[in-house]
Design an enzyme around this catalytic site. Structure first.
Site, short mmCIF file in Angstrom:
data_model
loop_
_atom_site.label_atom_id
_atom_site.label_comp_id
_atom_site.label_asym_id
_atom_site.label_seq_id
_atom_site.Cartn_x
_atom_site.Cartn_y
_atom_site.Cartn_z
N GLU A 40 0.86 -1.20 0.00
CA GLU A 40 0.00 0.00 0.00
C GLU A 40 0.89 1.24 0.00
O GLU A 40 2.07 1.15 0.33
CB GLU A 40 -0.90 -0.01 1.25
CG GLU A 40 -1.80 -1.23 1.26
CD GLU A 40 -2.82 -1.21 2.40
OE1 GLU A 40 -2.80 -0.27 3.22
OE2 GLU A 40 -3.65 -2.13 2.43
N TRP A 70 1.87 -0.42 -6.68
CA TRP A 70 2.92 -1.23 -7.31
C TRP A 70 2.42 -2.61 -7.71
O TRP A 70 3.19 -3.57 -7.69
CB TRP A 70 4.13 -1.40 -6.37
CG TRP A 70 5.01 -0.20 -6.30
CD1 TRP A 70 5.28 0.54 -5.18
CD2 TRP A 70 5.75 0.40 -7.37
NE1 TRP A 70 6.15 1.57 -5.49
CE2 TRP A 70 6.45 1.51 -6.82
CE3 TRP A 70 5.90 0.12 -8.73
CZ2 TRP A 70 7.27 2.33 -7.59
CZ3 TRP A 70 6.72 0.94 -9.50
CH2 TRP A 70 7.39 2.03 -8.92
N HIS A 94 32.04 -1.89 -21.57
CA HIS A 94 31.55 -1.36 -22.84
C HIS A 94 31.95 0.11 -23.07
O HIS A 94 31.68 0.65 -24.16
CB HIS A 94 30.01 -1.43 -22.90
CG HIS A 94 29.49 -2.79 -23.23
ND1 HIS A 94 29.49 -3.83 -22.33
CD2 HIS A 94 28.95 -3.30 -24.36
CE1 HIS A 94 28.96 -4.90 -22.90
NE2 HIS A 94 28.63 -4.60 -24.13
N GLY A 95 32.52 0.77 -22.07
CA GLY A 95 32.85 2.18 -22.23
C GLY A 95 31.60 2.97 -22.55
O GLY A 95 30.51 2.67 -22.05
N GLY A 96 31.73 3.95 -23.44
CA GLY A 96 30.60 4.84 -23.77
C GLY A 96 29.41 4.10 -24.36
O GLY A 96 28.25 4.45 -24.11
N GLU A 122 9.82 -8.52 -3.70
CA GLU A 122 9.62 -9.67 -2.80
C GLU A 122 10.36 -9.48 -1.47
O GLU A 122 10.84 -10.45 -0.88
CB GLU A 122 10.10 -10.99 -3.45
CG GLU A 122 9.51 -11.28 -4.80
CD GLU A 122 8.03 -11.64 -4.78
OE1 GLU A 122 7.37 -11.42 -5.80
OE2 GLU A 122 7.54 -12.10 -3.75
C1 LIG Z 1 8.37 -2.53 -9.97
C2 LIG Z 1 7.75 -3.02 -8.69
C3 LIG Z 1 6.81 -4.03 -8.75
C4 LIG Z 1 6.18 -4.46 -7.56
N1 LIG Z 1 5.18 -5.42 -7.62
C5 LIG Z 1 4.44 -5.66 -6.53
C6 LIG Z 1 3.27 -6.49 -6.58
O1 LIG Z 1 2.94 -7.06 -7.63
N2 LIG Z 1 2.53 -6.65 -5.47
C7 LIG Z 1 2.85 -6.05 -4.29
O2 LIG Z 1 2.12 -6.23 -3.31
N3 LIG Z 1 3.95 -5.25 -4.18
C8 LIG Z 1 4.73 -5.03 -5.27
N4 LIG Z 1 5.84 -4.21 -5.18
C9 LIG Z 1 6.14 -3.57 -3.91
C10 LIG Z 1 7.39 -4.10 -3.23
O3 LIG Z 1 7.17 -5.41 -2.76
C11 LIG Z 1 7.74 -3.11 -2.10
O4 LIG Z 1 8.18 -1.93 -2.74
C12 LIG Z 1 8.81 -3.63 -1.17
O5 LIG Z 1 8.31 -4.71 -0.41
C13 LIG Z 1 9.31 -2.53 -0.20
O6 LIG Z 1 8.25 -1.87 0.41
P1 LIG Z 1 8.20 -0.24 0.38
O7 LIG Z 1 8.40 0.17 -1.04
O8 LIG Z 1 6.96 0.19 1.06
O9 LIG Z 1 9.46 0.21 1.19
P2 LIG Z 1 9.52 0.48 2.79
O10 LIG Z 1 8.91 -0.66 3.50
O11 LIG Z 1 8.98 1.84 3.07
O12 LIG Z 1 11.09 0.46 3.01
C14 LIG Z 1 11.91 1.63 2.84
C15 LIG Z 1 13.32 1.28 3.36
O13 LIG Z 1 13.26 0.96 4.77
C16 LIG Z 1 13.82 -0.33 4.99
N5 LIG Z 1 13.10 -1.00 6.07
C17 LIG Z 1 11.76 -1.05 6.27
N6 LIG Z 1 11.47 -1.80 7.35
C18 LIG Z 1 12.65 -2.23 7.84
C19 LIG Z 1 13.03 -3.07 8.95
N7 LIG Z 1 12.13 -3.61 9.77
N8 LIG Z 1 14.35 -3.31 9.15
C20 LIG Z 1 15.28 -2.78 8.32
N9 LIG Z 1 14.99 -1.99 7.25
C21 LIG Z 1 13.70 -1.73 7.02
C22 LIG Z 1 13.68 -1.07 3.67
O14 LIG Z 1 14.63 -2.12 3.55
C23 LIG Z 1 13.92 0.05 2.67
O15 LIG Z 1 15.30 0.22 2.52
C24 LIG Z 1 6.53 -3.85 -6.33
C25 LIG Z 1 7.50 -2.84 -6.30
C26 LIG Z 1 8.10 -2.43 -7.46
C27 LIG Z 1 9.12 -1.32 -7.38
#
Ligand SMILES: Cc1cc2nc3c(=O)[nH]c(=O)nc-3n(C[C@H](O)[C@H](O)[C@H](O)COP(=O)(O)OP(=O)(O)OC[C@H]3O[C@@H](n4cnc5c(N)ncnc54)[C@H](O)[C@@H]3O)c2cc1C
Length: 387
Positions: free
Chosen positions: A126, A155, A340-342, A365
């Protein structure tokens, strides 16, 4: 100890390699650049039966072993990682349905999902909660024989094609701990109030849509609760993420291998100062390090997959494979670009796309930081060990 694929796995990989070489590689660069949806590739994957990878044979699927599952994503990602999500999220949700669905849910959805007539994805994240899934705010409130869903997911891969879309939500907002009040509801496409609002602009991973979706008073029959029992959603999803992580690890391996292949080829073609650049020690060091990283990633990915085939819970193994392989992919993409350079910076060379696709493998994931937390927890709790 045997590090070899079985004859069956090797034959399966060869079929896939041939498919990727013929149908994906020739169009990847152009279609990625134009943002065109790869409809024809989807149709060919359907004919090959790939949408049934994780669907049991009794429902018309391939019921593939995890090593073959990993080989699929490795080979596709070598050609174009940007389309791997079309199969990836689909396979994860098929696995969830096969493992946790009621008999009625399995009979209703799995045959069509296996044939690709229906497709699916998974809606967990979310705008305000990704890693912290217990912090989600999408709710499903029981109203007679229905649930009424409200919330927003972001996402979401395959959102425009998913039917049904499994949605993680809270069926009991007062539950402590929160996961005890979480469930997965299967929302069918076209249900009033379920809207795919927009496609998110992104660095790479073109070819698969990533969308924001909205649930506004979406009424879904109570029979759409995955498994038929409330409060099991978080466990269901976490069990699915194990296969999801092998999937992402294998995609990362495919990117790393492709980056290495491109660097090796270029090092044998490009001349500078009267010799092949591959004769410079600086280039050799990059080639050697990339090769070692690719091969180490491969061993971790196949190891995690074969442990899973052995019936083990593989949170630690899949976490290690995913974290290592994704960082190998980023390393190899950058080093291949340097070789590959440039030209490595040009859209006319594959390495530019690999460089944009690789970082997602460190995020999807579950971020790599979270993988490390999962690994350490499993080790500290004595649930897993190494050596
Ligand atoms: C192209 C793309 C496709 C995706 N497809 C799907 C999909 O099909 N379905 C779906 O449900 N989601 C999907 N996602 C979402 C994705 O799984 C999440 O972006 C990911 O799990 C991270 O959650 P967030 O973006 O809210 O980051 P956040 O949870 O806000 O994390 C931000 C930073 O804080 C760190 N952090 C957070 N909590 C902790 C903790 N407890 N300890 C240490 N570090 C922490 C994280 O490692 C990260 O560096 C997709 C994302 C992208 C970019």
């Amino acid at each position: 100890m045997d590090f070899e694929l079985s004859d069956e796995q090797r034959m399966y990989r060869d079929v896939l390699r041939d498919f990727v070489d013929r149908e994906i590689r020739p169009v990847a660069q152009e279609w990625e650049d134009s943002g065109r949806y790869p409809t024809e590739i989807v149709e060919k994957m359907r004919v090959l039966g790939l949408f049934g990878l994780t669907v049991p044979e009794e429902y018309g699927g391939l019921g593939a072993d995890m090593v073959s599952f990993a080989l699929t994503f490795e080979e596709i990602a070598k050609g174009w990682m940007g389309i791997a999500g079309i199969l990836g999220s689909h396979s994860l949700s098929c696995w969830l349905l096969a493992r946790h669905g009621t008999e009625e849910q399995k009979a209703r959805y799995l045959p069509d999902l296996a044939s690709g007539k229906r497709r699916t994805g998974i809606a967990l994240t979310e705008p305000d909660a990704g890693t912290d899934l217990q912090g989600i705010s999408t709710t499903a409130v029981r109203d007679g024989d229905f649930y009424v869903l409200n919330g927003r997911k972001t996402w979401i891969t395959n959102a425009r094609y998913a039917d049904p879309l499994p949605v993680l939500c809270k069926t009991d907002i007062s539950a402590v701990p929160a996961h005890k009040g979480m469930s997965v509801i299967l929302v069918e496409a076209g249900t009033p109030g379920f809207t795919v609002e927009r496609d998110l602009p992104k660095l790479g991973y073109k070819g698969t849509e990533s969308c924001e979706v909205l649930f506004e008073n979406v009424r879904v029959p109570a029979t759409q609760l995955l498994g038929g029992v409330e409060g099991r959603g978080m466990q269901q999803v976490l069990s699915g993420l194990e296969t999801g992580r092998i999937n992402v690890a294998a995609r990362a391996l495919g990117i790393a291998q492709a980056a290495y292949d491109e660097a090796l080829r270029y090092a044998g073609e490009r001349r500078a100062f009267g010799q092949m650049i591959g004769e410079f020690q600086a280039i050799q060091l990059k080639i050697a390090e990339m090769a070692a990283q690719v091969q180490a990633a491969r061993l971790l990915v196949y190891w995690a997959a074969s442990r899973s085939d052995g019936g083990h819970r593989v949170d630690m193994e899949a976490g290690m494979a995913k974290a290592f392989a994704s960082e190998a992919a980023v390393f190899c993409a950058l080093n291949s670009m340097q070789v590959h350079g440039g030209y490595g910076y040009s859209k006319e060379f594959i390495v530019e796309r690999l460089y944009r696709d690789a970082p997602l493998m460190m995020i999807g994931e579950g971020t790599n930081d979270i993988q490390r937390v999962v690994i350490a927890r499993a080790l500290l709790a004595g649930k897993a060990s190494i050596g």
